[in-house]
Write a protein that holds these residues in place. Structure first.
Motif, PDB file in Angstrom:
ATOM      1  N   PHE A 121       2.854  -1.251   2.483  1.00 53.40           N
ATOM      2  CA  PHE A 121       2.151  -2.346   3.165  1.00 53.40           C
ATOM      3  C   PHE A 121       0.811  -2.643   2.479  1.00 53.40           C
ATOM      4  N   THR A 122       0.099  -1.584   2.126  1.00 55.83           N
ATOM      5  CA  THR A 122      -1.206  -1.765   1.486  1.00 55.83           C
ATOM      6  C   THR A 122      -1.058  -2.517   0.162  1.00 55.83           C
ATOM      7  N   GLY A 123      -0.056  -2.121  -0.628  1.00 55.00           N
ATOM      8  CA  GLY A 123       0.177  -2.783  -1.905  1.00 55.00           C
ATOM      9  C   GLY A 123       0.553  -4.246  -1.739  1.00 55.00           C
ATOM     10  N   TRP A 124       1.410  -4.535  -0.744  1.00 55.66           N
ATOM     11  CA  TRP A 124       1.829  -5.918  -0.529  1.00 55.66           C
ATOM     12  C   TRP A 124       0.690  -6.763   0.024  1.00 55.66           C
ATOM     13  N   LEU A 125      -0.068  -6.250   0.961  1.00 56.49           N
ATOM     14  CA  LEU A 125      -1.162  -7.029   1.542  1.00 56.49           C
ATOM     15  C   LEU A 125      -2.213  -7.375   0.499  1.00 56.49           C
ATOM     16  N   SER A 126      -2.411  -6.482  -0.467  1.00 53.33           N
ATOM     17  CA  SER A 126      -3.359  -6.769  -1.544  1.00 53.33           C
ATOM     18  C   SER A 126      -2.868  -7.930  -2.403  1.00 53.33           C
ATOM     19  N   GLU A 127      -1.570  -7.943  -2.731  1.00 56.86           N
ATOM     20  CA  GLU A 127      -1.032  -9.021  -3.566  1.00 56.86           C
ATOM     21  C   GLU A 127      -0.842 -10.303  -2.765  1.00 56.86           C
ATOM     22  N   ARG A 128      -0.509 -10.167  -1.486  1.00 55.33           N
ATOM     23  CA  ARG A 128      -0.222 -11.323  -0.645  1.00 55.33           C
ATOM     24  C   ARG A 128      -1.366 -12.321  -0.618  1.00 55.33           C
TER      25      ARG A 128
END
Length: 288
Positions: A182-189
């Motif tokens: 989730f942390t990785g996706w929220l950063s890219e999102r």
């Protein structure tokens, strides 16, 4: 038109959008079958004719189209909803008996292969999407229905708020690997089109990712891991439940995490799998 009246009534019901689509589709199929079948009486206005028609439709699904028992029962549930909302009431028709075998879940070896493929996957969105049913037990509609505000990340874990069937809401703790995803996706999102919108999982155009899109992503990752085409989000959800039950988690907790209101629904995970039955035969004596 009968179907239009039903879908209009269904649109006002407190059920999820996925349930509305599923019920509308199954009722459409039932009405098409009625139109092509010679029947005794009018099953849309007469209770006896309704019961006969639904029983014949059950037999059609079982013997002609060779549908699985759960698929048959899901269709009958939609037909019952149709008759309830049109005022005739649910039919008197028994459900198809279910096999006493646990739902298909990934073996430990297959699960590890899947997780390793997710770890290698280049898209943070796809990785977070694939791990959500695996580590949070979400249905595919629940997964794509998540908003950013549903994910609360703490220093070590956090929780995810899941909007389930019948507008039920449950909180599921976030397992550390899912938290990292989730942390990785929220950063890219933040750099994606539609980043200002509420949806957690976005499509390339900036809208909410569809269930069809999510299904394709998960099955593509599974195929890359060398798993078969039947590895879907629901299999990942079953893997979540099976892992908990076989790890000794009590059924009340498992039911709460899965969003089930009845313990009977989760008891099936205590049943043997097909692999269990195959391994049991290894204990037989042979003369080789």
């Amino acid at each position: 038109m009968v179907l239009t009246a039903y879908t209009t009534a269904l649109a006002r019901a407190p059920v999820s959008a996925q349930t509305r689509r599923t019920y509308a589709s199954k009722v459409r199929q039932y009405l098409a079958w009625l139109a092509d079948t010679t029947l005794d009486g009018d099953p849309l206005t007469e209770k006896a004719a309704r019961d006969w028609a639904v029983r014949d439709y059950r037999a059609h699904l079982q013997n002609v189209t060779k549908r699985a028992p759960r698929t048959v029962n899901n269709a009958l549930a939609a037909v019952d909803d149709f008759y309830t909302r049109t005022g005739l009431g649910p039919a008197t028709a028994a459900r198809a008996p279910l096999p006493r075998t646990a739902p298909r879940a990934l073996t430990r070896k297959a699960a590890v292969r899947f997780l390793r493929e997710v770890e290698r996957w280049p898209s943070p969105r796809d990785a977070a999407l694939a791990l959500t049913p695996f580590y949070a037990g979400t249905r595919i509609a629940e997964t794509v229905g998540l908003d950013i505000d549903d994910v609360a990340l703490s220093a070590r874990r956090g929780s995810v708020r899941i909007h389930g069937k019948g507008d039920q809401v449950r909180q599921v703790p976030i397992h550390p690997p899912l938290r990292a995803a989730f942390t990785g996706w929220l950063s890219e999102r933040a750099d994606w089109p539609g980043a200002e919108g509420p949806a957690l999982f976005l499509n390339q155009q900036g809208g909410r990712l569809s269930t069809a899109g999510a299904h394709t992503i998960i099955t593509t990752i599974a195929a890359a891991a060398g798993l078969d085409e039947k590895t879907t989000a629901h299999v990942l959800r079953h893997t979540f439940a099976t892992s908990l039950v076989r790890g000794g988690t009590d059924l009340v907790t498992v039911a709460e995490l899965l969003g089930h209101t009845r313990l009977e629904t989760v008891r099936i995970y205590t049943q043997p799998t097909e692999d269990d039955k195959i391994r049991a035969l290894d204990h037989l004596i042979t003369d080789e």
